[in-house]
Write a protein that holds these residues in place. Sequence first.
Motif, PDB file in Angstrom:
ATOM      1  N   LEU A  14       0.737  -1.159   0.061  1.00  5.19           N
ATOM      2  CA  LEU A  14      -0.013   0.063  -0.119  1.00  5.19           C
ATOM      3  C   LEU A  14       0.936   1.133   0.084  1.00  5.19           C
ATOM      4  O   LEU A  14       0.519   2.012  -0.813  1.00  5.19           O
ATOM      5  CB  LEU A  14      -0.926  -0.155   1.246  1.00  5.19           C
ATOM      6  N   LEU A  15       1.956   1.327   0.615  1.00  5.06           N
ATOM      7  CA  LEU A  15       2.706   2.216   0.653  1.00  5.06           C
ATOM      8  C   LEU A  15       3.358   2.644  -0.692  1.00  5.06           C
ATOM      9  O   LEU A  15       3.206   3.767  -1.031  1.00  5.06           O
ATOM     10  CB  LEU A  15       4.111   2.140   1.649  1.00  5.06           C
ATOM     11  N   ASP A  16       3.966   1.777  -1.350  1.00  2.00           N
ATOM     12  CA  ASP A  16       4.298   2.004  -2.673  1.00  2.00           C
ATOM     13  C   ASP A  16       3.372   2.252  -3.650  1.00  2.00           C
ATOM     14  O   ASP A  16       3.216   3.228  -4.606  1.00  2.00           O
ATOM     15  CB  ASP A  16       4.726   0.386  -3.258  1.00  2.00           C
ATOM     16  N   TYR A  25       4.340  13.279  -3.217  1.00  2.00           N
ATOM     17  CA  TYR A  25       5.321  12.560  -2.212  1.00  2.00           C
ATOM     18  C   TYR A  25       5.576  11.221  -2.771  1.00  2.00           C
ATOM     19  O   TYR A  25       5.936  10.150  -2.256  1.00  2.00           O
ATOM     20  CB  TYR A  25       4.315  12.072  -0.962  1.00  2.00           C
ATOM     21  N   LYS A  26       5.553  11.143  -4.125  1.00  2.00           N
ATOM     22  CA  LYS A  26       5.990   9.836  -4.813  1.00  2.00           C
ATOM     23  C   LYS A  26       7.359   9.509  -4.642  1.00  2.00           C
ATOM     24  O   LYS A  26       7.888   8.236  -4.598  1.00  2.00           O
ATOM     25  CB  LYS A  26       5.804   9.813  -6.293  1.00  2.00           C
ATOM     26  N   ASN A  27       8.141  10.247  -3.998  1.00  2.00           N
ATOM     27  CA  ASN A  27       9.598  10.138  -3.824  1.00  2.00           C
ATOM     28  C   ASN A  27       9.993  10.158  -2.386  1.00  2.00           C
ATOM     29  O   ASN A  27      11.234  10.004  -2.127  1.00  2.00           O
ATOM     30  CB  ASN A  27      10.522  11.089  -4.623  1.00  2.00           C
ATOM     31  N   ILE A  28       9.094   9.979  -1.288  1.00  2.00           N
ATOM     32  CA  ILE A  28       9.112  10.075  -0.174  1.00  2.00           C
ATOM     33  C   ILE A  28      10.032   8.921   0.184  1.00  2.00           C
ATOM     34  O   ILE A  28       9.540   7.812   0.108  1.00  2.00           O
ATOM     35  CB  ILE A  28       7.798  10.300   0.522  1.00  2.00           C
ATOM     36  N   GLU A  29      10.898   9.114   1.420  1.00  2.00           N
ATOM     37  CA  GLU A  29      11.745   7.936   1.794  1.00  2.00           C
ATOM     38  C   GLU A  29      10.992   7.112   2.692  1.00  2.00           C
ATOM     39  O   GLU A  29      10.572   7.950   3.868  1.00  2.00           O
ATOM     40  CB  GLU A  29      12.906   8.351   2.640  1.00  2.00           C
ATOM     41  N   ILE A  30      10.775   5.812   2.867  1.00  2.00           N
ATOM     42  CA  ILE A  30      10.100   4.997   3.568  1.00  2.00           C
ATOM     43  C   ILE A  30      11.035   4.391   4.770  1.00  2.00           C
ATOM     44  O   ILE A  30      11.825   3.665   4.712  1.00  2.00           O
ATOM     45  CB  ILE A  30       9.213   3.918   3.100  1.00  2.00           C
ATOM     46  N   PRO A  31      10.889   4.549   6.069  1.00  2.00           N
ATOM     47  CA  PRO A  31      11.704   4.233   6.924  1.00  2.00           C
ATOM     48  C   PRO A  31      11.407   2.583   7.446  1.00  2.00           C
ATOM     49  O   PRO A  31      10.470   2.230   6.702  1.00  2.00           O
ATOM     50  CB  PRO A  31      11.228   4.916   8.420  1.00  2.00           C
ATOM     51  N   ASP A  36       6.317   3.667  12.054  1.00  2.00           N
ATOM     52  CA  ASP A  36       6.512   5.034  11.086  1.00  2.00           C
ATOM     53  C   ASP A  36       5.751   4.660   9.507  1.00  2.00           C
ATOM     54  O   ASP A  36       5.373   5.612   9.048  1.00  2.00           O
ATOM     55  CB  ASP A  36       8.051   5.431  10.835  1.00  2.00           C
ATOM     56  N   LYS A  37       6.203   3.441   9.252  1.00  2.60           N
ATOM     57  CA  LYS A  37       5.286   2.997   7.935  1.00  2.60           C
ATOM     58  C   LYS A  37       3.791   3.341   8.074  1.00  2.60           C
ATOM     59  O   LYS A  37       3.058   4.020   7.008  1.00  2.60           O
ATOM     60  CB  LYS A  37       5.657   1.684   7.629  1.00  2.60           C
ATOM     61  N   LYS A  38       3.277   2.839   9.180  1.00  2.00           N
ATOM     62  CA  LYS A  38       1.721   2.983   9.213  1.00  2.00           C
ATOM     63  C   LYS A  38       1.251   4.688   9.224  1.00  2.00           C
ATOM     64  O   LYS A  38       0.474   4.998   8.776  1.00  2.00           O
ATOM     65  CB  LYS A  38       1.398   2.472  10.540  1.00  2.00           C
ATOM     66  N   ARG A  39       2.236   5.331   9.940  1.00  2.00           N
ATOM     67  CA  ARG A  39       1.978   6.647   9.959  1.00  2.00           C
ATOM     68  C   ARG A  39       2.007   7.454   8.596  1.00  2.00           C
ATOM     69  O   ARG A  39       1.286   8.213   8.282  1.00  2.00           O
ATOM     70  CB  ARG A  39       2.783   7.466  10.903  1.00  2.00           C
ATOM     71  N   ILE A  40       3.080   7.150   7.864  1.00  4.25           N
ATOM     72  CA  ILE A  40       3.127   7.667   6.570  1.00  4.25           C
ATOM     73  C   ILE A  40       2.014   7.058   5.636  1.00  4.25           C
ATOM     74  O   ILE A  40       1.528   7.945   4.969  1.00  4.25           O
ATOM     75  CB  ILE A  40       4.480   7.134   5.775  1.00  4.25           C
ATOM     76  N   LEU A  41       1.469   6.106   5.888  1.00 11.21           N
ATOM     77  CA  LEU A  41       0.309   5.383   5.069  1.00 11.21           C
ATOM     78  C   LEU A  41      -1.038   6.333   5.291  1.00 11.21           C
ATOM     79  O   LEU A  41      -1.589   6.606   4.284  1.00 11.21           O
ATOM     80  CB  LEU A  41       0.132   3.944   5.370  1.00 11.21           C
ATOM     81  N   ARG A  42      -1.087   6.400   6.585  1.00 10.85           N
ATOM     82  CA  ARG A  42      -2.388   7.158   6.965  1.00 10.85           C
ATOM     83  C   ARG A  42      -2.082   8.479   6.506  1.00 10.85           C
ATOM     84  O   ARG A  42      -3.286   9.157   6.156  1.00 10.85           O
ATOM     85  CB  ARG A  42      -2.295   7.200   8.697  1.00 10.85           C
ATOM     86  N   SER A  43      -1.004   9.082   6.541  1.00 11.65           N
ATOM     87  CA  SER A  43      -0.939  10.328   6.153  1.00 11.65           C
ATOM     88  C   SER A  43      -1.105  10.589   4.655  1.00 11.65           C
ATOM     89  O   SER A  43      -1.790  11.554   4.396  1.00 11.65           O
ATOM     90  CB  SER A  43       0.401  11.095   6.441  1.00 11.65           C
TER      91      SER A  43
END
Length: 268
Positions: A14-16, A25-31, A36-43
């Motif tokens: 889903l993050l991809d 945000y297509k080039n955002i770095e994923i930790p 942290d991954k869950k927070r980025i997905l939710r955002s």
Amino acid sequence: MSENKLQEQRLNYLLDEFKADSDEYKNIEIPDNINDKKRILRSLMNIRMPKKMSKTVLEVQDEFLTNCIKEKGIVELSDIPVLKNEISIWQGDIIRLKVDAIVNAANSVMLGCFIPMHICIDNQIHTFAGIQLREECNRQMEEFKVKYGKDYEQPTSIPMLTDAYNLPAKKIIHIVGPIVNNKLTEKLEKELSDCYTNTLNMCLENGLKSVAFCCISTGVFHFPNKRAAEIAIGTVEKWLLEHPNTIDRVIFNVFKDKDKEYYEELLQ
């Protein structure tokens, strides 16, 4: 494969997909950290405008969110004691409730909260229901704009009904509560009372037998919490007396300890 591993695979997928869907945000770095991954997905979900996404992505999203809710713990109606007549108080996260309808404190645009990771109930409900909810809200609002004009916004106290998608509830009733900018007035109190009356009327019209109300208009809308509780309980009790044997359960869902105290005192 364990469910935890499957969830992590779904999260990475889903993050991809949500990164690729975002121009900004297509080039955002994923930790590497899963939280942290869950927070980025939710955002990424929070900021996403209403639009279509592939059936495959939606299926994976639905599996992921359904399991997230299971991890939080689904609360059945039978788990919540009745305090008075058909009325209950329950403290916790409203998205866990398996009832016919939960009430969302919406804003007049009716598309959910776009602020990443915001703590409001609107953000929480839209996040865990899934991106289909914002699409449905948008479809309904576009229909209203055709009817009432392109600048249409949802009026205060007028509810809108949607599906609940990945939540345990069957439906969501979205309602815009009154905003207290300066002092509390009789008009604002009447508008808050109308929120409860109109929501219960919508439940009656749609055969919804159990409903969980959030604390409408408190928080960022600045309605005094104690007075809001008095209006909520008074309005609901009056409605139930006027419509006997139509609603099986009304739940006042509270988050803050102080709100719980107010509702418990008033329902003694």
